[in-house]
Design an enzyme around this catalytic site. Structure first.
Site, PDB file in Angstrom:
ATOM      1  N   ASP A   1      60.918  54.097  34.282  1.00 45.52           N
ATOM      2  CA  ASP A   1      62.295  53.843  34.701  1.00 45.52           C
ATOM      3  C   ASP A   1      62.543  54.640  35.987  1.00 45.52           C
ATOM      4  O   ASP A   1      61.664  55.374  36.449  1.00 45.52           O
ATOM      5  CB  ASP A   1      63.284  54.169  33.583  1.00 45.52           C
ATOM      6  CG  ASP A   1      63.303  55.635  33.188  1.00 45.52           C
ATOM      7  OD1 ASP A   1      62.370  56.368  33.566  1.00 45.52           O
ATOM      8  OD2 ASP A   1      64.240  56.066  32.496  1.00 45.52           O
TER       9      ASP A   1
ATOM     10  N   LYS B   1      61.278  63.878  27.225  1.00 46.20           N
ATOM     11  CA  LYS B   1      60.437  62.708  27.463  1.00 46.20           C
ATOM     12  C   LYS B   1      59.913  62.735  28.897  1.00 46.20           C
ATOM     13  O   LYS B   1      60.605  63.173  29.812  1.00 46.20           O
ATOM     14  CB  LYS B   1      61.196  61.425  27.159  1.00 46.20           C
ATOM     15  CG  LYS B   1      62.538  61.255  27.840  1.00 46.20           C
ATOM     16  CD  LYS B   1      63.247  60.029  27.284  1.00 46.20           C
ATOM     17  CE  LYS B   1      64.612  59.831  27.920  1.00 46.20           C
ATOM     18  NZ  LYS B   1      65.595  60.855  27.503  1.00 46.20           N
TER      19      LYS B   1
ATOM     20  N   SER C   1      69.287  58.063  35.271  1.00 43.60           N
ATOM     21  CA  SER C   1      68.139  57.473  34.594  1.00 43.60           C
ATOM     22  C   SER C   1      68.034  55.977  34.871  1.00 43.60           C
ATOM     23  O   SER C   1      67.850  55.562  35.999  1.00 43.60           O
ATOM     24  CB  SER C   1      68.210  57.770  33.090  1.00 43.60           C
ATOM     25  OG  SER C   1      67.003  57.420  32.454  1.00 43.60           O
TER      26      SER C   1
ATOM     27  N   ASP D   1      61.323  59.287  33.383  1.00 47.07           N
ATOM     28  CA  ASP D   1      61.214  60.001  32.113  1.00 47.07           C
ATOM     29  C   ASP D   1      60.862  59.053  30.961  1.00 47.07           C
ATOM     30  O   ASP D   1      60.544  59.513  29.866  1.00 47.07           O
ATOM     31  CB  ASP D   1      62.484  60.813  31.796  1.00 47.07           C
ATOM     32  CG  ASP D   1      63.715  59.959  31.552  1.00 47.07           C
ATOM     33  OD1 ASP D   1      63.690  58.757  31.852  1.00 47.07           O
ATOM     34  OD2 ASP D   1      64.720  60.526  31.071  1.00 47.07           O
ATOM     35  N   ARG D   2      60.880  57.741  31.221  1.00 42.10           N
ATOM     36  CA  ARG D   2      60.501  56.803  30.173  1.00 42.10           C
ATOM     37  C   ARG D   2      59.377  55.894  30.675  1.00 42.10           C
ATOM     38  O   ARG D   2      59.177  55.722  31.872  1.00 42.10           O
ATOM     39  CB  ARG D   2      61.703  55.965  29.732  1.00 42.10           C
ATOM     40  CG  ARG D   2      62.837  56.838  29.231  1.00 42.10           C
ATOM     41  CD  ARG D   2      63.801  56.092  28.346  1.00 42.10           C
ATOM     42  NE  ARG D   2      64.426  54.969  29.014  1.00 42.10           N
ATOM     43  CZ  ARG D   2      65.142  54.038  28.393  1.00 42.10           C
ATOM     44  NH1 ARG D   2      65.295  54.105  27.091  1.00 42.10           N
ATOM     45  NH2 ARG D   2      65.687  53.052  29.062  1.00 42.10           N
TER      46      ARG D   2
END
Length: 605
Positions: free
Chosen positions: A315, A431, A160, A319-320
């Site tokens: 990111d 997310k 991530s 996912d963000r």
């Protein structure tokens, strides 16, 4: 050297020598073998001890660690061991796993593609078919694919937003949500029982008839599905708003472009220095848009040069999503996750009401947030007639709750956590920064047509539902014993009991999800799950502030989350609310955390 025995390693520590010998007997990847043998020659036994003596812990986030040789690192051997354990667990859990198969994806980090191939080969060696993405992919595509293909599980190789030296192994179960207990414990036990690589586990061949590439099919399906969240496709093409987007050297550029096309939005302005995937992340100190302005410097420069007023950032694994807007004074406002989540909540029920007015008020429509996130959705729910649910921190809880509610025939409009994680709808039960970015772009365009900025809309929400301000940060603490001491001291701060105040601020209640205590409930027992493996205490103040102290599951941090929630009509302005909250935070830090006494390092801006 691959057959090195303890007699050839003389560290002065018999247990370490045995672990090194075990590693060299199992590992077959030349680079990591060379790394260990060179360290032995250079007698770097302290480093070898760190790498070898404590194994990676498989938790609800799967695995995440630095890359490199050793049982405590992400590498070819630990990926093989993890997959062998997961494979055996799935075989026990799903008798039809060889019909259902698994999904495997990977991001653009160093070694991610090879780790994904290793994962796939372990599964196919046991006759389990694999949908292996042929290209780098956003993390949300893996849980989406699990549901679409009715697979037993999905694995995403990603760390991530972690630093460039890290990688990870994220697992989703058959419902498309992240695994939660007891699955993590079961998988961990199976990994322990299958540490020796199987006969064909080191084979690296992606031409197996059991491996299928779903990439193009998933892309087409995903973008067709997110179109249902676009309510103003015709108007979008005429928007006067200009956006800047950055994937922060990650995978998101291509996928955000396709999302804008699906919503009929004009192309965004790209941050050229960051639009191409680069595992070195050369332009940012941390590839984490949650770090705010420091992470968005280049995006702000690009936006200003191109007269863009809204910045959208993903990111590295998309996912963000982070959000910023240019203010009338020329400065940029970076919205917190709570502020962005509040606007998404308003947009979700506004759009849903427009199509399903008969459901309001009703008991079938839900929104979800983690317990450390803003209570703004709860305030909205009381006014608007939908239902609100709170979970523990992490999308493993929100995704699984959403799945359970859907099984009961309920509709879940939106879920979020303050760490800029947003799940708009239920296409993906995790997310999703791609859908979040394009839905936010449509929302901003809608507001622009009605003469409003995002900041002005947020202020309108405060006026209707009450001002909600938050103040979240963390301290670094590398000593588990110190962390335990800090939290145990809080529990006995007032004559062996929990405190009744923090400085001049009186407490109305305390919830301790480590000890299983909640004096806001009649039986003093919390509703949310209790876990003794992590520290988490929430303080409820008489003035409407809620503050939570908790440890991180993936980083050496003590995090604090605070929010002051005012009621509509309180006539409290935002600066006053922020100052009151800052005063409370200062007291919490001084009286509960005691950073000077405990050698805690504050977050570096």
């Amino acid at each position: 050297m691959a057959d090195c025995g303890t007699s050839q390693v003389n560290s002065g520590d018999g247990e370490l020598d045995e672990k090194i010998a075990e590693w060299l007997s199992l590992d077959k990847y030349p680079a990591s073998i060379a790394e260990v043998t060179q360290m032995i020659k250079e007698m770097k036994f302290d480093e070898l001890r760190q790498m070898m003596m404590s194994p990676l812990s498989f938790g609800t986030a799967g695995l995440r660690s630095r890359m490199g040789a050793g049982f405590n690192r992400i590498n070819d051997l630990t990926i093989i061991q993890a997959t062998q354990g997961l494979c055996r667990y799935l075989e026990a859990l799903f008798p039809d796993v060889k019909e259902r198969g698994v999904v495997v994806g990977y991001d653009a980090r160093h070694n991610s593609e090879r780790f994904a191939q290793r994962t796939s080969n372990v599964f196919t060696s046991q006759g389990i078919p694999v949908y292996l993405m042929s290209e780098i992919t956003p993390t949300p595509f893996v849980p989406y694919s699990v549901v679409k293909y009715k697979c037993a599980c999905g694995v995403m190789v990603t760390a991530s937003h972690n630093p460039k030296d890290d990688n990870g192994y994220k697992v989703y179960l058959d419902n498309g949500a992240q695994i939660k207990s007891p699955h993590d414990k079961g998988i961990s036990q199976c990994i322990e029982e299958n540490k020796v690589p199987w006969k064909d586990s080191w084979e690296l061949c992606i031409s197996s008839p059991l491996i299928r590439d779903p990439f193009m099919e998933i892309c087409a399906s995903y973008y067709e599905d997110i179109k249902k969240y676009s309510h103003y496709s015709e108007e979008n093409s005429r928007t006067k708003l200009k956006y800047t987007f950055t994937p922060m050297h990650g995978v998101g550029q291509r996928f955000a472009e396709l999302a804008f096309e699906a919503f009929n939005l004009p192309p965004f302005v790209s941050v050229r220095e960051q639009m191409v995937p680069d595992p070195e992340f050369p332009t940012v100190r941390y590839p984490n848009p949650e770090e705010g302005k420091s992470a968005l410097d280049l995006a702000m420069k690009t936006a200003s040069e191109n007269n863009c007023t809204v910045i959208l950032a993903n990111d590295p694994d998309s996912d963000r999503m982070a959000l910023a807007e240019k203010q009338p004074n020329g400065q940029w406002k970076v919205f917190s996750g709570n502020e962005t989540g509040s606007m998404f909540g308003w947009w979700a029920f506004t759009c849903h009401k427009r199509q399903h007015a008969e459901l309001y008020p009703g008991s079938s429509v839900y929104m979800i947030a983690s317990t450390v996130s803003s209570k703004m959705l709860q305030a909205m729910a009381k006014e608007e007639g939908f239902l609100f649910e709170e979970t523990l921190t992490g999308f493993k809880w929100m995704g699984n709750l959403a799945c359970d509610l859907m099984a009961q025939g309920k509709t879940v409009l939106f879920s979020f956590e303050e760490a800029i994680g947003f799940m708009f709808g239920t296409n993906v039960l995790d997310k999703d920064g791609i859908s979040a970015a394009v839905v936010m772009a449509e929302m901003a365009s809608y507001l622009n047509r009605h003469g409003l900025t995002l900041t002005e809309q947020l202020n309108k929400l405060y006026k209707r539902y009450g001002v909600h301000v938050s103040n979240n940060s963390y301290y670094l603490c590398y000593s588990p014993l110190t962390i335990t001491k800090i939290f145990d001291r809080i529990r006995t701060l007032e004559n062996g009991q929990y405190p009744s105040a923090c400085g001049p601020y009186r407490l109305s209640g305390i919830r301790d999800l480590t000890a299983g205590y909640d004096n806001t409930k009649p039986d003093n027992k919390p509703i949310l799950p209790v876990s003794k493996s992590s520290q988490m205490i929430t303080f409820y103040f008489e003035n409407g502030c809620v503050a939570t102290l908790r440890t991180s599951g993936t980083e050496p941090k003590i995090k604090y989350y605070t929010e002051l929630a005012c009621k509509p009509g309180d006539n409290v302005d935002i600066p006053t609310a922020n100052q009151t909250l800052q005063n409370i935070v200062n007291r919490i830090v001084q009286e509960y955390l005691q950073p000077e006494v405990n050698n805690l390092t504050p977050k570096q801006d």
